[in-house]
Every structure is written in structure tokens, then in C-alpha cells.
Design a protein around this motif. Structure first.
Motif, PDB file in Angstrom:
ATOM      1  N   SER A  11       0.857  -1.190   0.000  1.00  0.00           N
ATOM      2  CA  SER A  11       0.000   0.000   0.000  1.00  0.00           C
ATOM      3  C   SER A  11       0.888   1.233   0.000  1.00  0.00           C
ATOM      4  N   PRO A  46      -2.175   1.586  -4.415  1.00  0.00           N
ATOM      5  CA  PRO A  46      -3.234   0.805  -3.782  1.00  0.00           C
ATOM      6  C   PRO A  46      -2.825  -0.666  -3.779  1.00  0.00           C
ATOM      7  N   PRO A  47      -3.300  -1.475  -2.838  1.00  0.00           N
ATOM      8  CA  PRO A  47      -2.854  -2.868  -2.742  1.00  0.00           C
ATOM      9  C   PRO A  47      -3.112  -3.651  -4.030  1.00  0.00           C
ATOM     10  N   GLY A  98      -0.285  -4.530   3.433  1.00  0.00           N
ATOM     11  CA  GLY A  98      -1.606  -3.982   3.141  1.00  0.00           C
ATOM     12  C   GLY A  98      -2.498  -4.035   4.354  1.00  0.00           C
ATOM     13  N   GLU A 100      -9.950   1.711  -5.235  1.00  0.00           N
ATOM     14  CA  GLU A 100      -9.334   1.807  -3.907  1.00  0.00           C
ATOM     15  C   GLU A 100     -10.401   1.625  -2.827  1.00  0.00           C
ATOM     16  N   SER A 133      -9.235   2.279   1.220  1.00  0.00           N
ATOM     17  CA  SER A 133      -9.114   3.650   1.730  1.00  0.00           C
ATOM     18  C   SER A 133     -10.456   4.373   1.632  1.00  0.00           C
TER      19      SER A 133
END
Length: 348
Positions: free
Chosen positions: A82, A112-113, A140, A200, A203
Motif C-alpha cells: 500500500s 493501492p494494494p 496492506g 481503492e 481507503s
């Protein structure tokens, strides 16, 4: 003196209030955000995009470097993580890990993961760069780590890495819309930037839950729902997102006047203020800029580190265990604290 009946009634009332705040479902996301797509030249790519592909002209412009890596045994260490703590990881990697262990060939992605796709498909592309290797380590949030575990992509127990200090609002320097508190997001003249809920979801879920649950604690269910639907309801015109890398896109949207305010992890907002001191300022959501005390409902994020279940050379296995050992022993902690992130002390 209180009677037994009055005490029981008070307890039932308290339990009802507690249940409201802890079990209330998040309202459905009914609106469609404006998708921000800047008017930039769409340069052609000479490598077919892989999955995952992080090419994004707003934040990741790498058109004049042409590269392919297929000799994965030559890589000392590969990390897929991440990206929201990229500033701490970069300092740690270059100031501590490389000088101490002399890594020669390596790479890490801060995004983003993407570790499930990156591992399963053995590829990561950035415009004209094709990296055709599996990562050795993934970092992550719990949801991503659980997904990796479910698919047997990791082995061993995940290692808790850090918790953040909640979320804040980021606005342009001088705060031209005079945004002072959460409820100002409901105003018709205020446009909010968030991470993309589709690319995403981790988040965005954190940010959306923070907005709704802070409003619940500060007001009531009706007021919280009104605020939430003004931002994310089906008729919204107050919500804008980028494509998939919000730690670069949200500041850009504010800077370019496409958004008036963004919601960000505290440590990310502090990084923006430090990097662009004449462009941004922070509106706290609990406590102060220097001493955040997240309001009730302000979500605290947590990241974990895990070993990827992939074939490694002896040299790679050693490098991975050395990296993890330094994490466990606290070598990373000062770098996290420098960037306003809380290390998890007990990683044994």
C-alpha cells in the motif's frame, strides 16, 4: 436513591445509544462520482498493459523509460505495498536497508494494494516498463492480507506494522471556502475529493465510514444520513475522484481547483503540507494539527506485512528475512514516527 427499575431503564437507554453508534449500517453508496480525467496527450504505450497496470497520466508519467525485467532471480528483494506511507518506506529503504545490506537489484511498488494480482499474474506494468516477477513481501490492510491468506498466497502469520492517526481534511492554502468542520462538507458550494471507491475500496471505505460515523456521534442518524447522501447520494455533484492513486490524485484535484477539500489520512496530509507548504493546509478532525486526537467515529487504519508464498533463491530468502528482522526489531519505527505514523511495538 435510584430504584431497580430506574437503573434498568438507564442501562437499557445506554445500551440503545451504544448499539446505534456501533452497529449502524453504512448507508448505500448510490451516487456516481465525477471521474476526473485531465486533458493530457494520450501517448501510446509500447508494452501491452498487464494486470495490475498502474499507468496513470495524472500521477505516474513514465513514457521515456523503456524496460522489461524477466530475470527474477537477479532481484535481491521485491516488495508490493500500500502506498499511503511511501514517504517513510522510501527513507527507510534508502537510508537504512540499502547501506546496511548492499541490495543491488530490487524494486518496490507503492500503490493501492495490488499484491494478489501482481503475485498471481507475475507482472506489474508502468507505461513502458514491464516487471514480470512475483513480489517477495506484501504490505496492506487486514482485508487485503486476509484475501492473500485465503488464496494461499502468503505463508506464516502476518506481522502488524503500524496504525495511523485517523483522518483530516486537506484544503488549499488560505482555506478559500472557509471550511472549519465536518458539517461544512454538506454545503452546496463545497466539492469533496476522495479515493476511488472501485479501484481503492479499502481507503474509500475508511474515509466514508469516518464521515458517516463522526456525523453520527456529533449529531444524529438523520443529520448523518443527510450529510452522507449530500456527498455520496445518487444526485451528488459534490464528489470527485481520481482513477486509482489517491495519495497523489486528491492533492492534485485540490491544487487544480477541481475540489475544495479532500479527506486524507493524517500522515498523508502532513506530508502534503511539508512537501508543498505554500499550497495546502489541514483542518483537524479532532485535536490539533500538531496533536491529532481523532473524533469518535474517525477510523484508525492499520497495515500488516506478510511473506509471499513464492520460490526464492537462497540470497533472496536471506534478504527477505533480514528485512523482516529489522522490522520486528524496530529499525523502521523512527522512520514511521518521523512521518507522524504510530509503530506497533509488539511484532514478535
Amino acid at each position: 436513591m435510584w430504584s431497580i427499575k430506574s437503573i434498568l431503564a438507564a442501562l437499557i437507554l445506554c445500551l440503545g445509544i451504544f448499539t446505534l453508534y456501533t452497529q449502524t449500517e453504512l448507508p448505500p453508496i448510490q451516487g456516481r462520482p465525477i471521474l476526473y480525467q485531465p486533458d493530457l496527450l494520450p501517448w501510446p504505450q509500447d508494452i501491452h498493459p498487464g494486470n495490475p497496470d498502474l499507468t496513470e497520466p495524472t500521477s505516474n508519467r513514465i513514457y521515456d523509460l523503456h524496460m522489461q525485467i524477466k530475470d527474477c532471480e537477479a532481484m535481491d528483494l521485491i516488495l508490493s505495498t500500500s502506498g499511503n506511507y511511501h514517504m517513510a518506506l522510501t527513507d527507510f529503504w534508502f537510508d537504512f536497508i540499502i547501506p546496511k545490506y548492499g541490495l543491488q537489484n530490487w524494486y518496490f511498488s507503492t500503490s493501492p494494494p495490488i499484491s494478489p494480482e501482481q503475485t498471481n499474474n507475475s507482472i506489474l506494468t508502468y507505461t513502458n516498463i514491464s516487471l514480470q516477477c512475483q513480489p517477495h513481501i506484501a504490505v496492506g490492510p487486514k482485508g487485503v492480507i486476509n484475501a492473500l491468506k485465503k488464496d494461499s498466497i502468503i505463508f506464516g502469520e502476518p506481522i502488524p506494522l503500524f496504525t495511523n492517526r485517523g483522518n483530516v481534511l486537506l484544503v488549499k492554502k488560505g482555506n478559500p471556502k472557509n471550511i472549519k468542520r465536518l458539517w461544512d462538507l454538506e454545503r452546496s458550494d463545497v466539492v469533496l475529493a476522495t479515493s476511488n471507491p472501485y479501484s481503492e475500496p479499502g481507503s474509500f471505505g475508511n474515509y466514508a465510514k469516518s464521515i458517516y460515523h463522526m456525523a453520527l456521534h456529533d449529531g444524529n442518524e438523520t443529520k448523518a444520513l443527510d450529510l452522507f447522501e449530500s456527498l455520496f447520494g445518487k444526485n451528488t455533484k459534490k464528489w470527485i475522484v481520481g482513477k486509482r492513486i489517491h495519495h497523489r490524485e486528491v492533492p492534485h484535484l485540490i491544487y487544480s481547483d477541481h475540489a475544495d477539500v479532500g479527506i486524507l489520512f493524517y500522515h498523508l496530509a502532513r506530508y502534503m503540507m511539508k512537501t508543498f507548504p505554500h499550497e495546502f493546509e489541514i483542518i483537524p478532525l479532532g485535536g490539533t494539527i500538531e496533536n491529532p486526537i481523532p473524533l469518535p467515529g474517525n477510523q484508525i487504519g492499520k497495515l500488516f506485512l506478510a511473506r509471499i508464498n513464492t520460490k526464492l533463491t537462497k540470497k533472496q530468502s536471506t534478504a527477505r528475512e533480514q528485512f523482516i528482522s529489522e522490522i520486528r526489531d524496530g529499525a523502521f519505527d523512527p522512520y514511521l514516527e518521523k512521518h507522524h505514523i504510530n509503530p506497533i511495538r509488539d511484532r514478535k
